[in-house]
Design a protein around this motif. Structure first.
Motif, mmCIF file in Angstrom:
data_model
loop_
_atom_site.group_PDB
_atom_site.id
_atom_site.type_symbol
_atom_site.label_atom_id
_atom_site.label_comp_id
_atom_site.label_asym_id
_atom_site.label_seq_id
_atom_site.Cartn_x
_atom_site.Cartn_y
_atom_site.Cartn_z
ATOM 1 N N ASP A 303 -30.657 9.105 16.864
ATOM 2 C CA ASP A 303 -30.543 10.086 17.963
ATOM 3 C C ASP A 303 -30.329 9.373 19.215
ATOM 4 O O ASP A 303 -31.228 8.758 19.878
ATOM 5 C CB ASP A 303 -31.824 10.838 17.761
ATOM 6 C CG ASP A 303 -31.642 12.148 18.588
ATOM 7 O OD1 ASP A 303 -30.834 13.193 18.418
ATOM 8 O OD2 ASP A 303 -32.375 12.082 19.664
ATOM 9 N N ALA A 304 -29.251 9.778 19.804
ATOM 10 C CA ALA A 304 -28.982 9.281 21.235
ATOM 11 C C ALA A 304 -30.263 9.804 22.187
ATOM 12 O O ALA A 304 -30.474 8.782 23.326
ATOM 13 C CB ALA A 304 -27.601 10.152 21.585
ATOM 14 N N LYS A 305 -30.647 10.696 22.231
ATOM 15 C CA LYS A 305 -31.594 11.273 23.166
ATOM 16 C C LYS A 305 -32.830 10.479 22.908
ATOM 17 O O LYS A 305 -33.439 10.045 24.101
ATOM 18 C CB LYS A 305 -31.812 12.919 23.008
ATOM 19 C CG LYS A 305 -32.912 13.296 24.014
ATOM 20 C CD LYS A 305 -33.049 14.800 24.212
ATOM 21 C CE LYS A 305 -33.725 15.613 25.103
ATOM 22 N NZ LYS A 305 -35.172 15.069 25.181
ATOM 23 N N ASP A 306 -33.204 10.341 21.767
ATOM 24 C CA ASP A 306 -34.659 9.663 21.439
ATOM 25 C C ASP A 306 -34.478 8.220 21.986
ATOM 26 O O ASP A 306 -35.194 7.431 22.528
ATOM 27 C CB ASP A 306 -34.870 10.048 20.127
ATOM 28 C CG ASP A 306 -35.690 10.998 19.686
ATOM 29 O OD1 ASP A 306 -36.024 11.895 20.932
ATOM 30 O OD2 ASP A 306 -35.893 11.554 18.602
ATOM 31 N N THR A 307 -33.415 7.632 21.529
ATOM 32 C CA THR A 307 -33.042 6.299 21.827
ATOM 33 C C THR A 307 -32.855 6.022 23.016
ATOM 34 O O THR A 307 -33.510 4.920 23.804
ATOM 35 C CB THR A 307 -31.836 5.777 20.945
ATOM 36 O OG1 THR A 307 -31.902 6.214 19.614
ATOM 37 C CG2 THR A 307 -31.435 4.224 21.284
#
Length: 321
Positions: A303-307
């Motif tokens: 996930d882009a946001k979490d990463t």
């Protein structure tokens, strides 16, 4: 002087336009069945500019190579090996100077484009790179910028700068092929990351991206035998404005579209460069946290946001550890 430009995409067509504008005799080559070539042949136009009637169009690679002393290549970086193999079959390449106007690293091997060119065409040819900031949309509106030319031979670098300098583009002499090639390619990865931050409404984190991005890439360039200071020059940090902030940047647009779930149809070289930097990180045992995060997002479905939050917002550590 006679100049051939191989590749009639956005940048190649601009280079042909520019070389003609500053007084050179120019031939622009494109593949016979390419949409870009067909449109230029029929209308002399693309989405950005109109070509002078003085510029000769050709779909014959032999004719284009034979035509000029300086041959500029502007194609997708990942196509250079197969294209170089095609060029190697042409006898007329001997004694020519080739200028790579592309920003990328071979994804499968991590090799710089000058290395790929040398392996396919031969290391006895003159090869240079032309990198640094600038968008076609700005140049055709007479907005000037600074760029870099580099090669292993200073006299080749100086000759190219002499022939292509103008009030529109001021060139600097490069002194580090490793740093300039890696820096120019890797800034597209940072541009993709910047676009993702924009799409997540985290644009204020671009300052952190810039600070940390230059630092990790300077470590890689040092490990590869280049000069870490090069990363802070025009090929990389000097290109951040055009890549991380400009509305014209394909890599930034791709990153923003990716996190927004939208399709992006144009070439974003940063995607393939992420793969190449992962390869180089392993080859030289250098940690590249931002590049790794981008790889995990693009190829491991993280996930882009979490990463990106994990990367920029959660660690507590000394800034220059």
């Amino acid at each position: 002087m006679k100049i051939s430009v191989l590749g009639c995409g956005r940048w190649g067509t601009f280079i042909a336009w520019y070389a003609n504008k500053i007084g050179h005799k120019v031939m622009l080559w494109g593949r016979e069945n390419s949409k870009n070539y067909i449109r230029l042949d029929e209308t002399r136009k693309n989405d950005y500019l109109t070509l002078s009637e003085d510029i000769e169009l050709s779909n014959s690679i032999h004719k284009a190579v034979s035509f000029a002393e300086f041959i500029i290549i502007s194609i997708s970086a990942q196509e250079l090996r197969s294209f170089g193999s095609q060029l190697s079959l042409i006898n007329e390449i001997q004694g020519k100077t080739f200028i790579l106007c592309m920003k990328g690293i071979e994804a499968s091997s991590g090799k710089r484009l000058s290395q790929v060119f040398g392996e396919t065409v031969g290391y006895d040819t003159n090869v240079a790179v032309w990198v640094g900031p600038g968008h076609v949309q700005d140049f055709v509106n007479n907005t000037p910028n600074c760029m870099v030319v580099d090669s292993e031979e200073v006299k080749i670098t100086k000759k190219i700068v002499q022939e292509f300098s103008s009030d529109l583009i001021r060139f600097y002499y490069g002194q580090d092929m490793i740093g300039n090639e890696i820096g120019a390619a890797a800034k597209n990865v940072m541009g993709t990351a910047a676009g993702m931050l924009d799409g997540l409404n985290y644009g204020s984190l671009k300052g952190s991206l810039m600070a940390r991005g230059t630092r990790e890439l300077s470590r890689l360039v040092t490990a590869m035998g280049g000069n870490d200071v090069t990363i802070y020059g025009l090929s990389h940090l000097g290109d951040y404005e055009a890549t991380l902030f400009s509305l014209h940047s394909h890599n930034r647009k791709f990153g923003q579209s990716y996190v927004s779930g939208e399709k992006f149809e144009k070439l974003a070289e940063g995607v393939s460069t992420v793969k190449a930097l992962k390869e180089l990180s392993e080859q030289y045992d250098v940690e590249l946290p931002i590049c790794k995060a981008m790889y995990d997002i693009l190829f491991n479905d993280q996930d882009a946001k979490d990463t990106l939050e994990n990367l920029f917002l959660r660690p507590v550590k000394f800034e220059f550890q």
